[in-house]
Design a protein around this motif. Structure first.
Motif, PDB file in Angstrom:
ATOM      1  N   GLY A   1       4.013  -2.794  -9.878  1.00 16.02           N
ATOM      2  CA  GLY A   1       2.933  -2.738  -8.903  1.00 16.02           C
ATOM      3  C   GLY A   1       1.780  -3.643  -9.289  1.00 16.02           C
ATOM      4  N   GLU A   2       1.432  -3.670 -10.565  1.00 24.00           N
ATOM      5  CA  GLU A   2       0.341  -4.534 -11.027  1.00 24.00           C
ATOM      6  C   GLU A   2       0.680  -6.003 -10.833  1.00 24.00           C
ATOM      7  N   ALA A   3       1.957  -6.351 -11.024  1.00 22.44           N
ATOM      8  CA  ALA A   3       2.376  -7.747 -10.847  1.00 22.44           C
ATOM      9  C   ALA A   3       2.254  -8.167  -9.384  1.00 22.44           C
ATOM     10  N   PHE A   4       2.666  -7.307  -8.452  1.00 22.91           N
ATOM     11  CA  PHE A   4       2.517  -7.613  -7.026  1.00 22.91           C
ATOM     12  C   PHE A   4       1.038  -7.771  -6.673  1.00 22.91           C
ATOM     13  N   TYR A   5       0.215  -6.873  -7.178  1.00 20.56           N
ATOM     14  CA  TYR A   5      -1.229  -6.903  -6.879  1.00 20.56           C
ATOM     15  C   TYR A   5      -1.867  -8.182  -7.422  1.00 20.56           C
ATOM     16  N   ALA A   6      -1.452  -8.593  -8.615  1.00 21.80           N
ATOM     17  CA  ALA A   6      -2.036  -9.776  -9.248  1.00 21.80           C
ATOM     18  C   ALA A   6      -1.741 -11.048  -8.461  1.00 21.80           C
ATOM     19  N   ARG A   7      -0.645 -11.066  -7.705  1.00 22.65           N
ATOM     20  CA  ARG A   7      -0.292 -12.255  -6.926  1.00 22.65           C
ATOM     21  C   ARG A   7      -1.091 -12.362  -5.627  1.00 22.65           C
TER      22      ARG A   7
ATOM     23  N   ARG B   1       0.830  -1.209   0.000  1.00 18.36           N
ATOM     24  CA  ARG B   1       0.000   0.000   0.000  1.00 18.36           C
ATOM     25  C   ARG B   1       0.866   1.262   0.000  1.00 18.36           C
ATOM     26  N   PHE B   2       1.964   1.254   0.756  1.00 19.22           N
ATOM     27  CA  PHE B   2       2.799   2.445   0.869  1.00 19.22           C
ATOM     28  C   PHE B   2       4.032   2.410  -0.033  1.00 19.22           C
ATOM     29  N   ARG B   3       4.251   1.288  -0.706  1.00 17.75           N
ATOM     30  CA  ARG B   3       5.369   1.190  -1.649  1.00 17.75           C
ATOM     31  C   ARG B   3       4.917   1.380  -3.100  1.00 17.75           C
ATOM     32  N   VAL B   4       3.676   1.038  -3.388  1.00 10.03           N
ATOM     33  CA  VAL B   4       3.247   0.907  -4.774  1.00 10.03           C
ATOM     34  C   VAL B   4       3.297   2.208  -5.558  1.00 10.03           C
ATOM     35  N   SER B   5       3.074   3.341  -4.918  1.00 15.60           N
ATOM     36  CA  SER B   5       3.041   4.608  -5.640  1.00 15.60           C
ATOM     37  C   SER B   5       4.413   5.011  -6.175  1.00 15.60           C
ATOM     38  N   ALA B   6       5.475   4.409  -5.628  1.00 23.81           N
ATOM     39  CA  ALA B   6       6.828   4.717  -6.101  1.00 23.81           C
ATOM     40  C   ALA B   6       7.357   3.656  -7.060  1.00 23.81           C
ATOM     41  N   MET B   7       6.522   2.658  -7.374  1.00 22.81           N
ATOM     42  CA  MET B   7       6.932   1.585  -8.281  1.00 22.81           C
ATOM     43  C   MET B   7       6.506   1.888  -9.710  1.00 22.81           C
ATOM     44  N   PRO B   8       7.248   1.361 -10.685  1.00 16.40           N
ATOM     45  CA  PRO B   8       6.738   1.392 -12.063  1.00 16.40           C
ATOM     46  C   PRO B   8       5.404   0.658 -12.098  1.00 16.40           C
ATOM     47  N   LEU B   9       4.499   1.106 -12.935  1.00 11.67           N
ATOM     48  CA  LEU B   9       3.140   0.570 -12.977  1.00 11.67           C
ATOM     49  C   LEU B   9       3.124  -0.948 -13.129  1.00 11.67           C
ATOM     50  N   GLN B  10       3.893  -1.488 -14.054  1.00 11.05           N
ATOM     51  CA  GLN B  10       3.862  -2.930 -14.296  1.00 11.05           C
ATOM     52  C   GLN B  10       4.322  -3.730 -13.081  1.00 11.05           C
TER      53      GLN B  10
ATOM     54  N   GLU C   1      -4.415   3.223  -5.826  1.00 10.08           N
ATOM     55  CA  GLU C   1      -3.107   3.797  -6.154  1.00 10.08           C
ATOM     56  C   GLU C   1      -2.702   3.420  -7.571  1.00 10.08           C
ATOM     57  N   LEU C   2      -2.924   2.152  -7.955  1.00 14.35           N
ATOM     58  CA  LEU C   2      -2.561   1.691  -9.289  1.00 14.35           C
ATOM     59  C   LEU C   2      -3.375   2.416 -10.362  1.00 14.35           C
ATOM     60  N   ASP C   3      -4.647   2.636 -10.084  1.00 13.90           N
ATOM     61  CA  ASP C   3      -5.487   3.362 -11.040  1.00 13.90           C
ATOM     62  C   ASP C   3      -4.962   4.783 -11.245  1.00 13.90           C
ATOM     63  N   GLY C   4      -4.542   5.427 -10.147  1.00 12.33           N
ATOM     64  CA  GLY C   4      -3.990   6.776 -10.252  1.00 12.33           C
ATOM     65  C   GLY C   4      -2.675   6.787 -10.999  1.00 12.33           C
ATOM     66  N   LEU C   5      -1.829   5.799 -10.698  1.00  6.97           N
ATOM     67  CA  LEU C   5      -0.524   5.704 -11.363  1.00  6.97           C
ATOM     68  C   LEU C   5      -0.704   5.445 -12.852  1.00  6.97           C
ATOM     69  N   ARG C   6      -1.691   4.620 -13.188  1.00  4.69           N
ATOM     70  CA  ARG C   6      -1.965   4.312 -14.598  1.00  4.69           C
ATOM     71  C   ARG C   6      -2.338   5.571 -15.374  1.00  4.69           C
ATOM     72  N   SER C   7      -3.068   6.470 -14.733  1.00 13.44           N
ATOM     73  CA  SER C   7      -3.496   7.692 -15.415  1.00 13.44           C
ATOM     74  C   SER C   7      -2.338   8.638 -15.690  1.00 13.44           C
TER      75      SER C   7
END
Length: 404
Positions: free
Chosen positions: A218-224, A207-216, A241-247
């Protein structure tokens, strides 16, 4: 070092709207040597219930009872004012719907150990994995904290600007020394998340790391994560956060905004169609942002005549005079500047803030730069959740080598 915009000493978890069953918990404690006084427990109880309970210590013993939807991080403390700023003697731990016990033989809450919580076992494992890095980081962190207090006192005393700049230089040096350890900590945390995708501790970390990750990434961590974990409090926030990063990532259309610039003139992103535009999200108080300005000036000088523009978007809404001063000091008034549009009164009440440009680009750390092509499509993200400055340099060189 990146400056994260969402970091706070303690943040209540936001729960999903779906109704979930509350189950009871009991937290008993035995803190040897504490005198009779009130002790406080703070935690998020459900979607709209952020709870602080208090009980009277008797010979160092206490019992809290309540209900939880899922495991949550809680904070136990005796000094309300100190706890508000993440200071003083306190204990942080993961509670869950179970019978738990907190014990300390030293009389200090910081030394207390919690049993009866499976989620806390995961946190203990993470703490053990972080320990070697934390041991090296702590002296620097303590030195930074001490010097920062001196700097704040100097500001309150209205010391000369030269003296304040000396403090800033020393603080920046300490930040640079801490940076390798923060990088090691990040690797440790990511390894933990990979090994334990369905731990509530991992969900909070992500939750607190994902906004600083490249989108792909973060999405890979979420998918697992399991569907159930994705629907947990932190799982829902990670998706947000991922939706915001994607935009604000390559391939998405750039959000068009209109602002009043630093000189009182209207600025609309739409007016820059046909050019390559770099949105530079920064702040006067952000050391790495300021250090990067000479390089931005070089890029602007090199490519501006070929159709390259920069728009500075500052996080100085509460201190516009500091913003204007920084623009003048750094000599970056050669391109346009606006404020992001943050309204803290709305943010604190969790109300929509449609004028906040940063939200439309998923900006959570500074500096972050967004590169937009002549058609208004994002083609690069550099900084928080993106690539580094070297990648930015290569991208611009590639674009303008074509004679655009």
């Amino acid at each position: 070092m990146k400056y994260t915009l969402i970091a706070l000493p303690f943040i209540a978890l936001q729960f999903g709207a779906r109704a979930q069953e509350k189950l009871p918990f009991t937290l008993s404690g035995d803190i040897k040597g504490l005198s009779s006084r009130y002790i406080y427990l703070t935690y998020a109880e459900s979607a709209d219930e952020y709870r602080t309970d208090s009980v009277l210590l008797q010979n160092g013993r206490f019992t809290f009872k309540g209900n939880l939807v899922q495991p949550v991080e809680a904070r136990l403390y005796m000094d309300k004012k100190a706890a508000m700023y993440g200071e003083g003697d306190m204990a942080s731990f993961f509670m869950e719907a179970a019978a738990m016990k907190l014990t300390s033989a030293t009389g200090r809450l910081k030394d207390a150990k919690l049993t009866g919580s499976k989620a806390q076992l995961d946190q203990d494992l993470l703490n053990a994995e972080r320990a070697p890095v934390m041991k090296k980081l702590k002296p620097l962190s303590d030195a930074y904290g001490k010097m920062n207090l001196e700097y704040i006192a100097a500001m309150k005393a209205k010391k000369p600007e030269a003296e304040l700049e000396t403090y800033k230089t020393k603080l920046d040096k300490l930040k640079d020394q801490m940076e390798p350890y923060y990088d090691q900590m990040e690797k440790t945390d990511k390894a933990f998340i990979t090994k334990h995708p369905n731990s509530y501790v991992s969900a909070q970390l992500l939750r607190f790391r994902v906004s600083a990750m490249p989108l792909q990434e973060g999405e890979a961590f979420y998918a697992r994560m399991s569907p159930a974990m994705q629907q947990s409090a932190d799982g829902l926030e990670i998706k947000k956060e991922l939706d915001g990063l994607r935009s604000g990532s390559p391939g998405s259309p750039a959000h068009e905004f209109t602002k009043t610039d630093i000189n009182g003139k209207t600025l609309s992103l739409a007016d820059f169609k046909g050019k390559y535009v770099m949105l530079d999200f920064w702040a006067s108080w952000c050391g790495p942002c300021r250090k990067g300005n000479p390089h931005l000036k070089e890029l602007y000088s090199k490519y501006n005549a070929k159709g390259f523009e920069i728009i500075g978007i500052s996080d100085d809404d509460s201190k516009p005079e500091a913003w204007k001063k920084a623009v003048e000091q750094d000599g970056i008034g050669i391109w346009r500047h606006v404020l992001r549009g943050l309204d803290w009164s709305k943010r604190e009440k969790n109300l929509p803030n449609p004028e906040d440009v940063s939200d439309y680009y998923g900006i959570h750390s500074l500096p972050t730069k967004i590169l937009i092509d002549p058609n208004g499509v994002i083609i690069g993200r550099y900084g928080g959740g993106g690539e580094d400055d070297e990648a930015m340099n290569r991208k611009l060189a590639e674009i303008f080598a074509k004679g655009v």
